[in-house]
Write a protein that holds these residues in place. Structure first.
Motif, PDB file in Angstrom:
ATOM      1  N   LEU A  71      -7.017  -7.142  -1.465  1.00 23.67           N
ATOM      2  CA  LEU A  71      -6.638  -7.328  -2.865  1.00 23.67           C
ATOM      3  C   LEU A  71      -7.807  -6.990  -3.788  1.00 23.67           C
ATOM      4  O   LEU A  71      -7.635  -6.283  -4.790  1.00 23.67           O
ATOM      5  CB  LEU A  71      -6.183  -8.770  -3.114  1.00 23.67           C
ATOM      6  N   VAL A  72      -8.992  -7.462  -3.451  1.00 24.16           N
ATOM      7  CA  VAL A  72     -10.174  -7.200  -4.275  1.00 24.16           C
ATOM      8  C   VAL A  72     -10.482  -5.702  -4.325  1.00 24.16           C
ATOM      9  O   VAL A  72     -10.715  -5.133  -5.394  1.00 24.16           O
ATOM     10  CB  VAL A  72     -11.391  -8.010  -3.763  1.00 24.16           C
ATOM     11  N   VAL A  73     -10.445  -5.046  -3.163  1.00 23.14           N
ATOM     12  CA  VAL A  73     -10.695  -3.595  -3.117  1.00 23.14           C
ATOM     13  C   VAL A  73      -9.651  -2.860  -3.954  1.00 23.14           C
ATOM     14  O   VAL A  73      -9.977  -1.959  -4.734  1.00 23.14           O
ATOM     15  CB  VAL A  73     -10.691  -3.087  -1.656  1.00 23.14           C
ATOM     16  N   PRO A 110      -2.487  -2.662   4.526  1.00 21.58           N
ATOM     17  CA  PRO A 110      -1.997  -1.307   4.219  1.00 21.58           C
ATOM     18  C   PRO A 110      -1.217  -1.263   2.908  1.00 21.58           C
ATOM     19  O   PRO A 110      -1.324  -0.309   2.146  1.00 21.58           O
ATOM     20  CB  PRO A 110      -1.092  -0.963   5.399  1.00 21.58           C
ATOM     21  N   ALA A 111      -0.446  -2.297   2.623  1.00 20.64           N
ATOM     22  CA  ALA A 111       0.347  -2.334   1.397  1.00 20.64           C
ATOM     23  C   ALA A 111      -0.538  -2.454   0.164  1.00 20.64           C
ATOM     24  O   ALA A 111      -0.296  -1.787  -0.850  1.00 20.64           O
ATOM     25  CB  ALA A 111       1.336  -3.492   1.447  1.00 20.64           C
ATOM     26  N   LEU A 112      -1.558  -3.291   0.226  1.00 19.32           N
ATOM     27  CA  LEU A 112      -2.439  -3.482  -0.920  1.00 19.32           C
ATOM     28  C   LEU A 112      -3.261  -2.229  -1.204  1.00 19.32           C
ATOM     29  O   LEU A 112      -3.406  -1.819  -2.365  1.00 19.32           O
ATOM     30  CB  LEU A 112      -3.337  -4.696  -0.699  1.00 19.32           C
ATOM     31  N   ALA A 117      -3.515   3.209  -4.140  1.00 20.25           N
ATOM     32  CA  ALA A 117      -3.405   4.669  -4.055  1.00 20.25           C
ATOM     33  C   ALA A 117      -2.260   5.167  -4.922  1.00 20.25           C
ATOM     34  O   ALA A 117      -2.395   6.166  -5.642  1.00 20.25           O
ATOM     35  CB  ALA A 117      -3.211   5.104  -2.597  1.00 20.25           C
ATOM     36  N   ALA A 118      -1.142   4.471  -4.877  1.00 25.92           N
ATOM     37  CA  ALA A 118       0.018   4.858  -5.692  1.00 25.92           C
ATOM     38  C   ALA A 118      -0.296   4.732  -7.181  1.00 25.92           C
ATOM     39  O   ALA A 118       0.061   5.602  -7.986  1.00 25.92           O
ATOM     40  CB  ALA A 118       1.226   3.997  -5.323  1.00 25.92           C
ATOM     41  N   PHE A 144       3.692   2.609   2.227  1.00 26.67           N
ATOM     42  CA  PHE A 144       3.106   1.412   2.840  1.00 26.67           C
ATOM     43  C   PHE A 144       3.323   0.190   1.961  1.00 26.67           C
ATOM     44  O   PHE A 144       3.584  -0.909   2.459  1.00 26.67           O
ATOM     45  CB  PHE A 144       1.607   1.599   3.098  1.00 26.67           C
ATOM     46  N   ALA A 145       3.217   0.369   0.639  1.00 28.47           N
ATOM     47  CA  ALA A 145       3.380  -0.746  -0.298  1.00 28.47           C
ATOM     48  C   ALA A 145       4.797  -1.305  -0.266  1.00 28.47           C
ATOM     49  O   ALA A 145       5.015  -2.473  -0.568  1.00 28.47           O
ATOM     50  CB  ALA A 145       3.023  -0.293  -1.712  1.00 28.47           C
TER      51      ALA A 145
END
Length: 164
Positions: A71-73, A110-112, A117-118, A144-145
């Motif tokens: 989340l932070v990244v 992967p989702a975060l 990325a999205a 992935f999100a």
């Protein structure tokens, strides 16, 4: 805050929510939902079957730690990468990073990373789209999100329904 005409068109045509909504839902489902499940297992005295490599406490620490790190990244990347070139590179790097992060699917990593990325690729509501490879990696991240939280939710639900 003003939006460009391109962003306004994207807003009307996309069903993807704004980045804060998307990342909040992912964190709630993957990290908080999984943590709640682990806490419930601890409360009900679940011991599991077979050889468990980690205790429930270690699993909880892993979910909270890795999920919050992702989340932070994700948030810092979206906040700090402002220019179009930075956003393109960020979308590619985070889209690529989401693939090996599949090893940490249980905490939503992967989702975060994919949501970031999205967003950097301009695929979330209110963002200006970029083109080329960044858009492709943004689409991979968006997949992935969407898929990761669904798999986590179904996995936890099925686990609770089938555990006696």
């Amino acid at each position: 805050m003003t939006t460009s005409p391109t962003a306004a068109v994207v807003d009307r045509r996309t069903r993807v929510p704004a980045y804060p909504v998307l990342v909040g839902a992912i964190y709630a489902i993957c990290v908080l939902g999984m943590s709640t499940s682990i806490l419930a297992e601890m409360a009900f005295g679940y011991t599991g079957s077979g050889d468990a490599p980690r205790s429930l406490g270690e699993q909880l620490a892993g979910v909270l730690g890795f999920g919050t790190l992702a989340l932070v990244v994700s948030v810092l990347s979206v906040r700090l990468l402002r220019s179009e070139r930075q956003r393109q590179v960020g979308a590619i790097v985070l889209g690529i990073a989401a693939v090996p992060a599949l090893a940490f699917f249980w905490c939503g990593m992967p989702a975060l990373l994919g949501a970031a990325a999205a967003a950097l690729a301009g695929l979330t509501r209110g963002r200006t789209p970029v083109a080329g490879a960044a858009r492709v990696f943004g689409l991979i991240g968006l997949a992935f999100a969407i898929i990761n939280p669904i798999v986590n939710f179904l996995g936890v639900t099925i686990s609770w329904l089938t555990t006696s």
